[in-house]
Scaffold this motif. Structure first.
Motif, mmCIF file in Angstrom:
data_model
loop_
_atom_site.group_PDB
_atom_site.id
_atom_site.type_symbol
_atom_site.label_atom_id
_atom_site.label_comp_id
_atom_site.label_asym_id
_atom_site.label_seq_id
_atom_site.Cartn_x
_atom_site.Cartn_y
_atom_site.Cartn_z
ATOM 1 N N ALA A 72 0.833 -1.212 0.000
ATOM 2 C CA ALA A 72 0.000 0.000 0.000
ATOM 3 C C ALA A 72 0.864 1.258 0.000
ATOM 4 O O ALA A 72 0.542 2.241 -0.680
ATOM 5 C CB ALA A 72 -0.928 -0.007 1.213
ATOM 6 N N SER A 73 1.966 1.243 0.744
ATOM 7 C CA SER A 73 2.849 2.412 0.797
ATOM 8 C C SER A 73 3.519 2.647 -0.549
ATOM 9 O O SER A 73 3.670 3.795 -0.985
ATOM 10 C CB SER A 73 3.901 2.217 1.890
ATOM 11 O OG SER A 73 3.297 2.146 3.166
ATOM 12 N N ALA A 74 3.927 1.561 -1.198
ATOM 13 C CA ALA A 74 4.583 1.704 -2.499
ATOM 14 C C ALA A 74 3.636 2.318 -3.521
ATOM 15 O O ALA A 74 4.016 3.214 -4.290
ATOM 16 C CB ALA A 74 5.088 0.349 -2.982
ATOM 17 N N TRP A 75 2.404 1.865 -3.541
ATOM 18 C CA TRP A 75 1.439 2.396 -4.506
ATOM 19 C C TRP A 75 0.962 3.798 -4.135
ATOM 20 O O TRP A 75 0.448 4.526 -4.985
ATOM 21 C CB TRP A 75 0.246 1.444 -4.607
ATOM 22 C CG TRP A 75 0.590 0.179 -5.336
ATOM 23 C CD1 TRP A 75 1.703 -0.052 -6.092
ATOM 24 C CD2 TRP A 75 -0.172 -1.029 -5.381
ATOM 25 N NE1 TRP A 75 1.693 -1.329 -6.613
ATOM 26 C CE2 TRP A 75 0.553 -1.959 -6.194
ATOM 27 C CE3 TRP A 75 -1.379 -1.436 -4.819
ATOM 28 C CZ2 TRP A 75 0.095 -3.248 -6.448
ATOM 29 C CZ3 TRP A 75 -1.833 -2.723 -5.082
ATOM 30 C CH2 TRP A 75 -1.105 -3.614 -5.885
ATOM 31 N N ASN A 76 1.166 4.181 -2.878
ATOM 32 C CA ASN A 76 0.820 5.532 -2.432
ATOM 33 C C ASN A 76 1.985 6.498 -2.603
ATOM 34 O O ASN A 76 1.843 7.696 -2.371
ATOM 35 C CB ASN A 76 0.394 5.495 -0.960
ATOM 36 C CG ASN A 76 -0.203 6.784 -0.482
ATOM 37 O OD1 ASN A 76 -1.211 7.261 -1.019
ATOM 38 N ND2 ASN A 76 0.415 7.385 0.535
ATOM 39 N N HIS A 77 3.183 5.956 -2.956
ATOM 40 C CA HIS A 77 4.417 6.740 -3.123
ATOM 41 C C HIS A 77 4.845 7.427 -1.827
ATOM 42 O O HIS A 77 5.573 8.420 -1.850
ATOM 43 C CB HIS A 77 4.248 7.799 -4.228
ATOM 44 C CG HIS A 77 3.697 7.265 -5.503
ATOM 45 N ND1 HIS A 77 4.357 6.329 -6.284
ATOM 46 C CD2 HIS A 77 2.519 7.530 -6.149
ATOM 47 C CE1 HIS A 77 3.634 6.036 -7.345
ATOM 48 N NE2 HIS A 77 2.504 6.743 -7.288
ATOM 49 N N HIS A 78 4.376 6.903 -0.701
ATOM 50 C CA HIS A 78 4.697 7.504 0.599
ATOM 51 C C HIS A 78 4.392 6.473 1.678
ATOM 52 O O HIS A 78 3.412 5.732 1.582
ATOM 53 C CB HIS A 78 3.840 8.756 0.825
ATOM 54 C CG HIS A 78 4.224 9.553 2.032
ATOM 55 N ND1 HIS A 78 3.831 9.226 3.319
ATOM 56 C CD2 HIS A 78 4.960 10.686 2.144
ATOM 57 C CE1 HIS A 78 4.306 10.102 4.167
ATOM 58 N NE2 HIS A 78 5.005 11.012 3.480
ATOM 59 N N TRP A 79 5.251 6.417 2.691
ATOM 60 C CA TRP A 79 5.024 5.456 3.772
ATOM 61 C C TRP A 79 3.781 5.837 4.560
ATOM 62 O O TRP A 79 3.640 6.977 5.004
ATOM 63 C CB TRP A 79 6.234 5.388 4.702
ATOM 64 C CG TRP A 79 6.035 4.400 5.817
ATOM 65 C CD1 TRP A 79 5.736 4.667 7.108
ATOM 66 C CD2 TRP A 79 6.087 2.980 5.702
ATOM 67 N NE1 TRP A 79 5.606 3.509 7.826
ATOM 68 C CE2 TRP A 79 5.816 2.444 6.981
ATOM 69 C CE3 TRP A 79 6.345 2.101 4.657
ATOM 70 C CZ2 TRP A 79 5.784 1.081 7.237
ATOM 71 C CZ3 TRP A 79 6.327 0.735 4.904
ATOM 72 C CH2 TRP A 79 6.050 0.239 6.184
ATOM 73 N N LEU A 80 2.881 4.889 4.739
ATOM 74 C CA LEU A 80 1.603 5.152 5.409
ATOM 75 C C LEU A 80 1.736 5.000 6.918
ATOM 76 O O LEU A 80 2.329 4.044 7.405
ATOM 77 C CB LEU A 80 0.540 4.172 4.905
ATOM 78 C CG LEU A 80 0.217 4.229 3.403
ATOM 79 C CD1 LEU A 80 -0.785 3.148 3.036
ATOM 80 C CD2 LEU A 80 -0.327 5.598 3.024
ATOM 81 N N GLY A 81 1.201 5.934 7.669
ATOM 82 C CA GLY A 81 1.135 5.801 9.115
ATOM 83 C C GLY A 81 2.189 6.535 9.904
ATOM 84 O O GLY A 81 2.076 6.653 11.124
ATOM 85 N N GLY A 82 3.256 6.988 9.245
ATOM 86 C CA GLY A 82 4.285 7.745 9.942
ATOM 87 C C GLY A 82 5.117 6.934 10.916
ATOM 88 O O GLY A 82 5.410 5.752 10.696
ATOM 89 N N ASP A 83 5.471 7.561 12.043
ATOM 90 C CA ASP A 83 6.390 6.941 13.002
ATOM 91 C C ASP A 83 5.829 5.651 13.618
ATOM 92 O O ASP A 83 6.572 4.688 13.817
ATOM 93 C CB ASP A 83 6.708 7.938 14.129
ATOM 94 C CG ASP A 83 7.516 9.119 13.633
ATOM 95 O OD1 ASP A 83 8.169 8.985 12.579
ATOM 96 O OD2 ASP A 83 7.485 10.176 14.288
ATOM 97 N N VAL A 84 4.540 5.642 13.918
ATOM 98 C CA VAL A 84 3.952 4.481 14.605
ATOM 99 C C VAL A 84 4.057 3.225 13.752
ATOM 100 O O VAL A 84 4.552 2.194 14.203
ATOM 101 C CB VAL A 84 2.477 4.756 14.970
ATOM 102 C CG1 VAL A 84 1.840 3.501 15.565
ATOM 103 C CG2 VAL A 84 2.376 5.909 15.952
ATOM 104 N N THR A 85 3.605 3.303 12.510
ATOM 105 C CA THR A 85 3.656 2.119 11.646
ATOM 106 C C THR A 85 5.087 1.786 11.245
ATOM 107 O O THR A 85 5.408 0.619 10.978
ATOM 108 C CB THR A 85 2.813 2.335 10.378
ATOM 109 O OG1 THR A 85 3.269 3.507 9.695
ATOM 110 C CG2 THR A 85 1.338 2.488 10.728
ATOM 111 N N CYS A 86 5.965 2.789 11.204
ATOM 112 C CA CYS A 86 7.365 2.534 10.872
ATOM 113 C C CYS A 86 8.029 1.694 11.960
ATOM 114 O O CYS A 86 8.740 0.727 11.670
ATOM 115 C CB CYS A 86 8.106 3.850 10.680
ATOM 116 S SG CYS A 86 9.828 3.644 10.140
#
Length: 349
Positions: A72-86
């Motif tokens: 999902a992050s790749a297709w959004n061109h941005h990591w989803l969720g920020g620090d928490v999901t990282c």
């Protein structure tokens, strides 16, 4: 600067997402198949077999809990969720990775112990010991995964922005002891133990082979079967260690050198290659284990039409995880003056 923005081209982002989606589907299907086969033969399962089931669980866990978020992050061109999901993603990746390699290490040790007495009828490893070993691999991995949360080490985004892991570039000074300890106890030491165990099994099989050839011209079934199992085990270990070695080397480069000199496209490749490690084991079982292939073909959705599935019952068939072969001579009859040997396979899982 947004540290969670993709540094790759949009086309490469989409391609990465498609690649991860394929890995997700193959990993989930393959490892679920291994678990289904283990469940179908659970009444005949031997204690050490649980270790290989445990290995399938680690691969399945990584594919289910991590890969969809990366797609999902790749297709959004941005990591989803920020620090928490990282932090969640980095912790999950580290957790399942350590659990996998420690499970491979324990499996190699168990196979070596069993190989010391190939024809012994006594069970070397009981259910209690195997369950404790499985619990130990998960607890060991959890402790290491929690260290960065507790302040020893750190999780952070990858240089290309579409994945998270240990923040290698940020641990040059404050987390250097963690990096050295992590590589020593979770890569170098397990690799050395695995190599030594399988080398010891090879020597044992060779000695058994030479002794049998001195007494007769036939290679005993115990050597044939364990030789095939040795190939399967070695391929599984090589597959995992080989997938993670390029990523480890790039990570070490980030510790000792300036990671900014590595283009994001180059840093992406070892990360994606490491993620493919969850796919290989079921393929190895299918191509090198006759019994596993036969049991898969016997599944209802594969046994349709005018070609019913048939599972051969031959002495050279081995299950996925056989550990030992017991050879028992039968009493010869007047109609058969040659010695009749009944080969009973004991599965390892």
């Amino acid at each position: 600067m947004d540290i969670y923005a993709s540094t790759l081209s949009p086309a490469l982002d989409i391609g990465t997402g498609c690649y991860l989606l394929v890995l997700t589907v193959l990993s989930i299907m393959g490892n679920l198949l291994v678990l289904i086969m283990a469940f179908k033969r659970s009444s005949r399962m031997k204690p050490p077999e649980l270790l290989s089931v445990n290995l399938a669980l680690t691969d399945l866990g990584a594919a289910v809990t991590m890969y969809p978020l990366a797609v999902a992050s790749a297709w959004n061109h941005h990591w989803l969720g920020g620090d928490v999901t990282c932090i969640y993603y980095g912790l999950a990746g580290f957790f399942f990775g350590v659990a996998s390699i420690m499970n491979l290490t324990v499996l190699a040790i168990v196979r070596f112990i069993v190989s010391l007495s190939l024809q012994s009828p006594k069970e070397k490893i009981g259910w209690k010991k195997v369950k404790l070993l499985c619990m130990w691999t998960w607890l060991y991995a959890l402790v290491w995964a929690l260290f960065p949360i507790l302040g020893w080490g750190r999780y952070g985004p990858e240089p290309f922005g579409l994945s998270c892991s240990l923040a290698w570039g940020q641990m040059k000074h404050e987390g250097f002891s963690f990096v050295i300890s992590m590589f020593s106890f979770n890569l170098v030491m397990p690799s050395v133990i695995i190599i030594c165990c399988y080398f010891g099994i090879t020597i044992k099989l060779y000695v058994t082979y030479k002794k049998s050839m001195n007494n007769s011209n036939r290679i005993p079934n115990v050597v044939k079967l364990h030789r095939r199992l040795l190939v399967i085990s070695v391929l599984i270990s090589i597959g995992f260690i080989g997938c993670w070695t390029p990523y480890s080397l790039v990570s070490l480069w980030s510790i000792f050198r300036d990671s900014s000199v590595i283009p994001p496209e180059i840093s992406l490749l070892p990360c994606m290659f490491a993620k493919s490690s969850t796919v290989y084991n079921p393929l190895i079982y299918y191509y090198f284990s006759q019994s596993f292939k036969s049991e898969v073909k016997q599944l209802p959705w594969l046994c349709l039409g005018a070609n019913p599935c048939h599972v051969p019952n031959r002495v050279n068939d081995n299950s996925i995880y056989m550990a030992r072969v017991d050879v028992k001579p039968k009493v010869a009859t007047p109609l058969n003056l040659q010695e009749v040997t009944e080969v009973k396979t004991v599965t390892l899982g």
